[in-house]
Write a protein that holds these residues in place. Structure first.
Motif, mmCIF file in Angstrom:
data_model
loop_
_atom_site.group_PDB
_atom_site.id
_atom_site.type_symbol
_atom_site.label_atom_id
_atom_site.label_comp_id
_atom_site.label_asym_id
_atom_site.label_seq_id
_atom_site.Cartn_x
_atom_site.Cartn_y
_atom_site.Cartn_z
ATOM 1 N N SER A 114 18.206 -63.928 13.059
ATOM 2 C CA SER A 114 19.347 -64.209 12.170
ATOM 3 C C SER A 114 20.642 -63.821 12.868
ATOM 4 O O SER A 114 21.093 -64.510 13.770
ATOM 5 C CB SER A 114 19.169 -63.476 10.840
ATOM 6 O OG SER A 114 18.950 -62.103 11.031
ATOM 7 N N GLN A 115 21.262 -62.695 12.512
ATOM 8 C CA GLN A 115 22.588 -62.407 13.041
ATOM 9 C C GLN A 115 22.563 -61.720 14.401
ATOM 10 O O GLN A 115 23.436 -61.942 15.223
ATOM 11 C CB GLN A 115 23.350 -61.523 12.049
ATOM 12 C CG GLN A 115 23.575 -62.176 10.702
ATOM 13 C CD GLN A 115 24.480 -63.395 10.803
ATOM 14 O OE1 GLN A 115 25.223 -63.567 11.761
ATOM 15 N NE2 GLN A 115 24.401 -64.269 9.807
ATOM 16 N N ASP A 116 21.597 -60.841 14.637
ATOM 17 C CA ASP A 116 21.530 -60.115 15.899
ATOM 18 C C ASP A 116 20.874 -60.999 16.960
ATOM 19 O O ASP A 116 21.186 -62.160 17.082
ATOM 20 C CB ASP A 116 20.743 -58.818 15.721
ATOM 21 C CG ASP A 116 21.554 -57.768 15.005
ATOM 22 O OD1 ASP A 116 22.346 -58.122 14.136
ATOM 23 O OD2 ASP A 116 21.373 -56.584 15.315
ATOM 24 N N GLY A 117 19.974 -60.420 17.697
ATOM 25 C CA GLY A 117 19.175 -61.201 18.626
ATOM 26 C C GLY A 117 19.834 -61.493 19.947
ATOM 27 O O GLY A 117 19.472 -62.449 20.620
ATOM 28 N N LEU A 118 20.804 -60.673 20.371
ATOM 29 C CA LEU A 118 21.431 -60.892 21.668
ATOM 30 C C LEU A 118 20.650 -60.166 22.762
ATOM 31 O O LEU A 118 19.760 -59.353 22.487
ATOM 32 C CB LEU A 118 22.882 -60.410 21.658
ATOM 33 C CG LEU A 118 23.856 -61.256 20.811
ATOM 34 C CD1 LEU A 118 23.869 -60.804 19.371
ATOM 35 C CD2 LEU A 118 25.255 -61.208 21.406
ATOM 36 N N ALA A 119 21.004 -60.470 23.997
ATOM 37 C CA ALA A 119 20.325 -59.804 25.107
ATOM 38 C C ALA A 119 20.589 -58.307 25.080
ATOM 39 O O ALA A 119 19.673 -57.496 25.293
ATOM 40 C CB ALA A 119 20.784 -60.411 26.433
ATOM 41 N N PHE A 120 21.854 -57.909 24.830
ATOM 42 C CA PHE A 120 22.234 -56.493 24.832
ATOM 43 C C PHE A 120 23.046 -56.181 23.577
ATOM 44 O O PHE A 120 23.679 -57.049 22.989
ATOM 45 C CB PHE A 120 23.054 -56.165 26.088
ATOM 46 C CG PHE A 120 22.323 -56.442 27.377
ATOM 47 C CD1 PHE A 120 21.435 -55.522 27.901
ATOM 48 C CD2 PHE A 120 22.524 -57.635 28.059
ATOM 49 C CE1 PHE A 120 20.750 -55.775 29.072
ATOM 50 C CE2 PHE A 120 21.843 -57.904 29.234
ATOM 51 C CZ PHE A 120 20.958 -56.968 29.742
ATOM 52 N N ASP A 121 23.053 -54.895 23.219
ATOM 53 C CA ASP A 121 23.764 -54.474 22.015
ATOM 54 C C ASP A 121 24.123 -53.002 22.159
ATOM 55 O O ASP A 121 23.313 -52.193 22.630
ATOM 56 C CB ASP A 121 22.853 -54.688 20.793
ATOM 57 C CG ASP A 121 23.512 -54.298 19.471
ATOM 58 O OD1 ASP A 121 24.721 -54.041 19.460
ATOM 59 O OD2 ASP A 121 22.794 -54.247 18.458
ATOM 60 N N ASP A 122 25.351 -52.640 21.776
ATOM 61 C CA ASP A 122 25.715 -51.235 21.606
ATOM 62 C C ASP A 122 26.048 -51.056 20.136
ATOM 63 O O ASP A 122 26.978 -51.673 19.625
ATOM 64 C CB ASP A 122 26.896 -50.852 22.498
ATOM 65 C CG ASP A 122 26.845 -49.378 22.888
ATOM 66 O OD1 ASP A 122 26.076 -48.628 22.262
ATOM 67 O OD2 ASP A 122 27.553 -48.982 23.832
ATOM 68 N N ASP A 123 25.291 -50.193 19.466
ATOM 69 C CA ASP A 123 25.265 -50.178 18.005
ATOM 70 C C ASP A 123 25.639 -48.807 17.461
ATOM 71 O O ASP A 123 25.772 -47.833 18.209
ATOM 72 C CB ASP A 123 23.861 -50.572 17.526
ATOM 73 C CG ASP A 123 23.892 -51.417 16.280
ATOM 74 O OD1 ASP A 123 24.565 -51.028 15.318
ATOM 75 O OD2 ASP A 123 23.224 -52.475 16.263
ATOM 76 N N ASP A 124 25.780 -48.730 16.131
ATOM 77 C CA ASP A 124 26.165 -47.482 15.482
ATOM 78 C C ASP A 124 25.249 -47.115 14.322
ATOM 79 O O ASP A 124 25.624 -46.343 13.447
ATOM 80 C CB ASP A 124 27.614 -47.552 15.008
ATOM 81 C CG ASP A 124 27.868 -48.709 14.040
ATOM 82 O OD1 ASP A 124 26.906 -49.429 13.692
ATOM 83 O OD2 ASP A 124 29.028 -48.897 13.646
ATOM 84 N N ASP A 125 24.027 -47.642 14.304
ATOM 85 C CA ASP A 125 23.093 -47.304 13.228
ATOM 86 C C ASP A 125 22.813 -45.807 13.162
ATOM 87 O O ASP A 125 22.630 -45.248 12.095
ATOM 88 C CB ASP A 125 21.766 -48.049 13.416
ATOM 89 C CG ASP A 125 21.886 -49.519 13.093
ATOM 90 O OD1 ASP A 125 22.243 -49.843 11.951
ATOM 91 O OD2 ASP A 125 21.646 -50.340 13.989
ATOM 92 N N GLU A 126 22.746 -45.158 14.324
ATOM 93 C CA GLU A 126 22.445 -43.728 14.382
ATOM 94 C C GLU A 126 23.681 -42.910 14.738
ATOM 95 O O GLU A 126 23.578 -41.822 15.301
ATOM 96 C CB GLU A 126 21.325 -43.467 15.407
ATOM 97 C CG GLU A 126 20.126 -44.373 15.296
ATOM 98 C CD GLU A 126 19.490 -44.366 13.909
ATOM 99 O OE1 GLU A 126 19.642 -43.353 13.195
ATOM 100 O OE2 GLU A 126 18.861 -45.370 13.530
ATOM 101 N N GLY A 127 24.873 -43.435 14.441
ATOM 102 C CA GLY A 127 26.109 -42.729 14.755
ATOM 103 C C GLY A 127 26.911 -43.480 15.798
ATOM 104 O O GLY A 127 26.443 -44.433 16.415
ATOM 105 N N THR A 128 28.140 -43.053 16.024
ATOM 106 C CA THR A 128 29.049 -43.724 16.941
ATOM 107 C C THR A 128 28.537 -43.678 18.374
ATOM 108 O O THR A 128 28.106 -42.632 18.857
ATOM 109 C CB THR A 128 30.438 -43.056 16.884
ATOM 110 O OG1 THR A 128 30.946 -43.169 15.560
ATOM 111 C CG2 THR A 128 31.395 -43.716 17.858
#
Length: 730
Positions: A359-373
């Motif tokens: 759906s919305q994600d699914g990229l090769a790479f990601d820097d995320d904030d689910d577990e904090g900044t």
């Protein structure tokens, strides 16, 4: 003086085993020690044999592993336990190949001591259908003596097959599982795993259901567990009757606070998720602020057909995701390789391809904030191709992230909101994100946007983009940006070709400096012609191979992108995508620079005792010490001076000798940071020879046991030739 310590039990069998062990040990040491030292060792060893034979209280034990060092130190005897499904019996003592144990239940009933080894017979299979029997050995090793799980004998890796795990209660359970344990090494296992029934929806997070994983470490207390190594293991899953959520939830995972973890050279096939540490997604148990981990390394791994998230590290400081190959992963709402709640982690030298659907994600790479900044992460030297949802995503709280010297080919070919090369959250301004010296190639039949969002519309992004090449080879740019960019954005010295593909696209950022609009003249254009980017992609390759990308995306000598780049403030990169040293060079545009052509002096490093050379000929994960021609580029090293220390960079691979993980052998890797102490060595004169002492560990590089690789030892007497080296110009 050598002392062999033993505990309790007795018998003639112990005397025979001890005698054989001493003889085997002396024969091994005779190869690599000077005559006078060997004579002394014989005396000490015979004394040890007499001591063990006459003692009234000593412990039955098996032959020690050859890694056991016995020079000038007190050594605790190491027990080795053998397990065979084909010839074993749980009533055996398990202390020899002729009397192995049989079952997981027996192995799991024991508490093991530092230095113990549990060896499973090569070629054997342990299978279970609808059983809760898991391998759960107890105990922890120590800093000097980890507990080891491995195989014995020749042949295929032992197979652990748990095909229908009954998921009736909450939690993730590994076929191999450790709880609140440290100092373990797990090597050379093949694991097959499935759940018996279909898991619930992705929002379940395992609060009510159990699910099976391949190898799982779980830390439930406040003490940080440390020093876990998993190498050359495979985890494979398949759906039962075509039902997706019957697959194993995870290949290899860690839950809780850990330090110094390495997963190296492993394979994960067709699981719901790949290799994870602390991620609250896709049935993995919820993460917690108390799960802060550090120095977790996932490297040289292969992921194929993983449905959800591929390689992920969460709640981490100084993580490293390095030299992994990820194929056909993240078909659900995840990403192939990503960080979350990360500080100062590095994602580098990975190849990611063929992601689709989701759906919305699914990229090769990601820097995320689910577990904090996330703050201060670096994505560099990666090769991404044919990923439908794009190259990289940034979530709202991500700050001060650098994306540099990567190559993206035919990414972002999806439709709708997922058609983009770069994705930003519709909220937040992603403070300090810098994207520079990358190549983005868009080939025939692909329509995409340069900048898009993660769901919904976004505006006000203030981006910093320098020295990138955007090359459209028969494709279409439907929008430069999904929404208007903040005028505080900085776009400097980027190349867009053909320029009209970009300037005519919606929301083109007009406030650009030093735009290059002419053909960048890649070498692949001259060699192959139109659609050269498509022709270099090999979707069936299971190992990392950047050679085609380097050959085709290097610049021709007449390129307008040579020496016309912007000097990026704070750029700490030492190398470009092709591993050219770019320190002090005039900036180029793109991922591969044309340097000034200065030549370097290379050296060979020859051991005094054996005459063997340090080399990286076979890529075995350790610096080799073997008989090899000094003319081989794998045996030649470039010396770099760094703050009074010396670094050794291999001519063949461009990798540095180092001791990042403080193991018993010399490692090698690409430089992670400019002030990385594990790559620094003191050159200590010993007569006409030189000793190499690592700045980070203080260990001495040596060839004491003639294993075929260079050892790293805390101390080595001056009289031992195995620690002496001749460094010669080649």
């Amino acid at each position: 003086m050598l002392t062999i310590l033993v505990l309790k039990n007795n018998g003639l069998k112990m005397l025979i085993n001890n005698t054989k062990r001493i003889i085997d040990f002396l024969m091994t040491k005779a190869i690599s020690m000077k005559k006078n030292n060997f004579s002394n060792l014989c005396i000490y060893a015979l004394f040890g044999l007499m001591f063990t034979s006459c003692s009234k209280n000593f412990q039955k034990e098996a032959m020690p592993r050859k890694e056991l060092s016995v020079v000038n130190q007190t050594t605790v005897a190491i027990r080795t336990f053998y397990v065979s499904s084909s010839t074993g019996n749980d009533t055996n003592d398990g202390l020899s190949t002729s009397s192995p144990w049989k079952t997981f239940k027996k192995v799991s009933s024991m508490t093991y001591l530092p230095g113990d080894a549990i060896l499973f017979k090569a070629g054997d299979t342990w299978s279970s259908d609808n059983d809760t029997t898991l391998l759960r050995p107890k105990g922890s090793g120590s800093a000097t003596n980890p507990i080891v799980i491995d195989k014995y004998g020749s042949g295929a890796n032992p197979v652990f097959s748990l095909t229908r795990y009954p998921n009736s209660s909450g939690g993730v359970y590994g076929v191999v599982m450790m709880g609140n344990q440290s100092y373990w090494q797990i090597n050379n296992l093949s694991i097959n795993a499935n759940n018996a029934t279909v898991l619930n929806t992705l929002t379940q997070n395992n609060t009510t259901q159990a699910s099976i994983a391949g190898i799982y470490f779980k830390n439930t207390n406040s003490t940080v567990q440390s020093n876990i190594s998993i190498s050359n293991c495979s985890v494979k899953s398949t759906s039962i009757n075509g039902q997706l959520y019957t697959q194993a939830i995870l290949g290899i995972g860690f839950e809780g606070a850990y330090n110094n973890v390495v997963v190296d050279g492993c394979t994960v096939d067709s699981c719901l998720a790949g290799i994870h540490s602390n991620v609250n997604l896709h049935f993995i148990n919820p993460s917690s602020s108390s799960y802060q981990s550090s120095n977790i390394t996932f490297k040289n791994n292969l992921l194929r057909g993983v449905w959800g998230n591929g390689i992920v590290i969460g709640s981490i400081t100084n993580g490293l995701i390095d030299h992994n190959r990820v194929i056909g992963t993240s078909c659900g709402n995840g990403a192939c390789i990503w960080l979350t709640g990360s500080k100062n982690s590095v994602v580098q030298y990975n190849e990611v391809s063929d992601q689709k659907n989701g759906s919305q994600d699914g990229l090769a790479f990601d820097d995320d904030d689910d577990e904090g900044t996330s703050n201060g992460d670096i994505f560099q030297y990666n090769y991404s191709h044919n990923n439908s949802h794009g190259f990289i995503m940034f979530m709202p709280s991500v700050q001060n992230v650098i994306v540099r010297f990567n190559i993206s080919v035919n990414d972002g070919w999806s439709t709708g909101t997922t058609s983009r090369l770069l994705a930003f959250s519709p909220t937040g301004n992603n403070s300090g994100v810098s994207i520079y010296n990358n190549v983005f190639y868009t080939g025939q039949g692909i329509t995409t946007r340069v900048i898009g969002t993660y769901g919904g519309s976004g505006s006000g992004w203030a981006l910093n983009m320098y020295n990138n090449i955007f090359y459209v080879d028969g494709g279409t740019i439907s929008a430069f940006s999904e929404s208007a960019l903040n005028q505080n954005s900085q776009f400097k010295n980027n190349c867009y070709f053909p320029s009209n593909k970009f300037t005519s696209a919606s929301n083109y950022f007009t406030t650009q400096t030093n735009v290059i609009t002419s053909d960048p003249l890649f070498k692949g254009e001259a060699a192959i012609g139109s659609s050269f980017g498509t022709n270099i992609i090999s979707t069936s390759t299971n190992t990392i191979d950047f050679s085609k990308a380097i050959t085709n995306f290097a610049l021709q000598s007449s390129s307008p992108c040579i020496n016309t780049g912007y000097n990026v403030t704070g750029n700490s990169a030492v190398y470009d995508f092709a591993n050219n040293n770019i320190v002090g060079q005039t900036p180029n545009i793109g991922a591969i620079w044309t340097t000034n052509g200065t030549t370097s002096t290379y050296y060979t490093i020859k051991n005094r005792n054996t005459g063997e050379y340090l080399n990286l000929q076979n890529n075995i994960g350790k610096v080799e010490c073997t008989q090899i021609s000094p003319d081989s580029t794998s045996a030649q090293w470039y010396e770099e001076l760094h703050n009074g220390y010396t670094r050794f960079k291999n001519k063949k691979t461009g990798q540095y000798m180092e001791e990042q993980n403080n193991l018993a052998y010399e490692e090698y890797n690409f430089l992670i940071g400019s002030d990385q102490w594990s790559c620094d060595y003191s050159l200590v004169a010993n007569g006409s020879y030189t000793r190499l002492q690592n700045r980070y560990t203080n260990k001495i590089v040596n060839n004491q046991n003639n294993y075929g690789y260079a050892q790293a030892t805390a101390s080595l007497p001056i009289g031992y030739w195995s620690g002496d080296w001749t460094i010669e110009t080649h």
